[in-house]
Design a protein around this motif. Structure first.
Motif, PDB file in Angstrom:
ATOM      1  N   SER A  12      -5.410   1.522  10.811  1.00  0.00           N
ATOM      2  CA  SER A  12      -5.530   2.897  10.860  1.00  0.00           C
ATOM      3  C   SER A  12      -4.647   3.549   9.974  1.00  0.00           C
ATOM      4  O   SER A  12      -4.573   4.665   9.890  1.00  0.00           O
ATOM      5  N   ASP A  13      -3.568   2.778   9.504  1.00  0.00           N
ATOM      6  CA  ASP A  13      -2.425   3.580   8.566  1.00  0.00           C
ATOM      7  C   ASP A  13      -2.905   3.737   7.138  1.00  0.00           C
ATOM      8  O   ASP A  13      -2.102   3.979   6.232  1.00  0.00           O
ATOM      9  N   PHE A  14      -3.783   3.061   6.979  1.00  0.00           N
ATOM     10  CA  PHE A  14      -4.605   2.970   5.402  1.00  0.00           C
ATOM     11  C   PHE A  14      -4.493   3.959   4.570  1.00  0.00           C
ATOM     12  O   PHE A  14      -3.841   4.255   3.710  1.00  0.00           O
ATOM     13  N   LYS A  15      -5.300   5.269   5.291  1.00  0.00           N
ATOM     14  CA  LYS A  15      -5.053   6.551   4.358  1.00  0.00           C
ATOM     15  C   LYS A  15      -3.972   6.876   4.149  1.00  0.00           C
ATOM     16  O   LYS A  15      -3.566   7.336   2.931  1.00  0.00           O
ATOM     17  N   GLU A  16      -2.957   6.947   5.124  1.00  0.00           N
ATOM     18  CA  GLU A  16      -1.471   7.639   4.699  1.00  0.00           C
ATOM     19  C   GLU A  16      -0.706   6.660   3.840  1.00  0.00           C
ATOM     20  O   GLU A  16      -0.123   7.220   2.889  1.00  0.00           O
ATOM     21  N   LYS A  32      -9.214  -1.150  -3.026  1.00  0.00           N
ATOM     22  CA  LYS A  32      -9.381  -2.528  -2.401  1.00  0.00           C
ATOM     23  C   LYS A  32      -8.375  -3.266  -2.173  1.00  0.00           C
ATOM     24  O   LYS A  32      -8.366  -4.076  -1.265  1.00  0.00           O
ATOM     25  N   ILE A  33      -7.283  -3.677  -3.103  1.00  0.00           N
ATOM     26  CA  ILE A  33      -6.551  -4.414  -2.923  1.00  0.00           C
ATOM     27  C   ILE A  33      -5.595  -3.877  -1.545  1.00  0.00           C
ATOM     28  O   ILE A  33      -5.181  -5.051  -0.845  1.00  0.00           O
ATOM     29  N   MET A  34      -5.372  -2.875  -1.809  1.00  0.00           N
ATOM     30  CA  MET A  34      -4.342  -2.050  -0.489  1.00  0.00           C
ATOM     31  C   MET A  34      -5.207  -2.167   0.858  1.00  0.00           C
ATOM     32  O   MET A  34      -4.578  -2.836   1.873  1.00  0.00           O
ATOM     33  N   ALA A  35      -6.510  -1.971   0.903  1.00  0.00           N
ATOM     34  CA  ALA A  35      -7.332  -2.352   2.129  1.00  0.00           C
ATOM     35  C   ALA A  35      -7.254  -3.671   2.484  1.00  0.00           C
ATOM     36  O   ALA A  35      -6.938  -4.296   3.664  1.00  0.00           O
ATOM     37  N   SER A  36      -7.373  -4.853   1.533  1.00  0.00           N
ATOM     38  CA  SER A  36      -7.165  -6.039   1.940  1.00  0.00           C
ATOM     39  C   SER A  36      -5.705  -6.567   2.412  1.00  0.00           C
ATOM     40  O   SER A  36      -5.794  -7.356   3.597  1.00  0.00           O
ATOM     41  N   MET A  37      -4.704  -6.007   2.090  1.00  0.00           N
ATOM     42  CA  MET A  37      -3.488  -6.214   2.451  1.00  0.00           C
ATOM     43  C   MET A  37      -3.290  -5.617   3.979  1.00  0.00           C
ATOM     44  O   MET A  37      -2.783  -6.367   4.620  1.00  0.00           O
ATOM     45  N   MET A  38      -3.822  -4.382   3.970  1.00  0.00           N
ATOM     46  CA  MET A  38      -3.796  -3.936   5.486  1.00  0.00           C
ATOM     47  C   MET A  38      -4.344  -4.645   6.384  1.00  0.00           C
ATOM     48  O   MET A  38      -4.154  -4.803   7.588  1.00  0.00           O
ATOM     49  N   GLU A  39      -5.526  -5.580   6.138  1.00  0.00           N
ATOM     50  CA  GLU A  39      -6.296  -6.080   7.014  1.00  0.00           C
ATOM     51  C   GLU A  39      -5.741  -7.670   7.050  1.00  0.00           C
ATOM     52  O   GLU A  39      -5.961  -8.341   8.105  1.00  0.00           O
ATOM     53  N   GLY A  40      -4.982  -8.025   6.121  1.00  0.00           N
ATOM     54  CA  GLY A  40      -4.510  -9.239   6.046  1.00  0.00           C
ATOM     55  C   GLY A  40      -3.436  -9.680   6.906  1.00  0.00           C
ATOM     56  O   GLY A  40      -2.867  -9.164   8.014  1.00  0.00           O
ATOM     57  N   ASN A  41      -3.028 -10.913   6.876  1.00  0.00           N
ATOM     58  CA  ASN A  41      -2.014 -11.530   7.692  1.00  0.00           C
ATOM     59  C   ASN A  41      -0.586 -11.450   7.179  1.00  0.00           C
ATOM     60  O   ASN A  41       0.339 -12.040   7.732  1.00  0.00           O
TER      61      ASN A  41
END
Length: 151
Positions: A12-16, A32-41
């Motif tokens: 949920s920190d993605f937008k900020e 897209k890359i940032m979103a994958s990092m947010m969801e990754g391990n």
């Protein structure tokens, strides 16, 4: 700076965080890359100041090595020592987890970041030619490493 906290990044920190990424870099990570990092391990930590995100780091940890993938301080909060505090925090925490070395890349033109990393025990170990995109072509990345003291 008082009232800062080191907290694990959550999706949920993605937008900020992505808002800071776009302000901080002429060529930011893609959404897209940032979103994958947010969801990754990846190992990911943010600094909050009065509950607002002001800095963050994404790191890949494999066995006893860590690599900084992205470390960013909101341009509105640069020059206050937050990058140093974040680096010191992750070095301490990763050392506790048995990590022996940390690697990172820095743009050759980013002398302030290079000086910060050097002052925090990183040494230049190699050069990755034409690595980073720029508005007018590409620039070299300086590869740096830091050995952590364990136990």
């Amino acid at each position: 700076m008082e009232n800062i906290k080191f907290i694990e990044i959550i999706p949920s920190d993605f937008k900020e965080i992505y808002s800071i990424e776009k302000k901080a870099y002429p060529i930011p990570w893609s959404e897209k890359i940032m979103a994958s990092m947010m969801e990754g391990n990846e190992y990911k930590i943010k600094i909050t100041y009065y509950d607002k995100i002001v800095a963050y780091v994404f790191m890949m940890v494999v066995l006893d090595e860590a690599t900084v993938l992205n470390i960013t301080v909101d341009p509105e909060h640069q020059g206050k020592g937050l990058g140093r505090k974040l680096l010191q925090y992750v070095k301490t925490e990763l050392s506790k987890k048995g990590i022996i070395s940390i690697f990172l890349e820095v743009r050759e033109s980013n002398r302030n970041a290079f000086a910060l990393y050097e002052s925090e025990g990183f040494h230049e170990i190699d050069l990755r030619k034409n690595y980073y995109p720029t508005k007018n072509g590409r620039e070299h990345a300086i590869i740096m490493a830091c050995m952590l003291m364990n136990g």
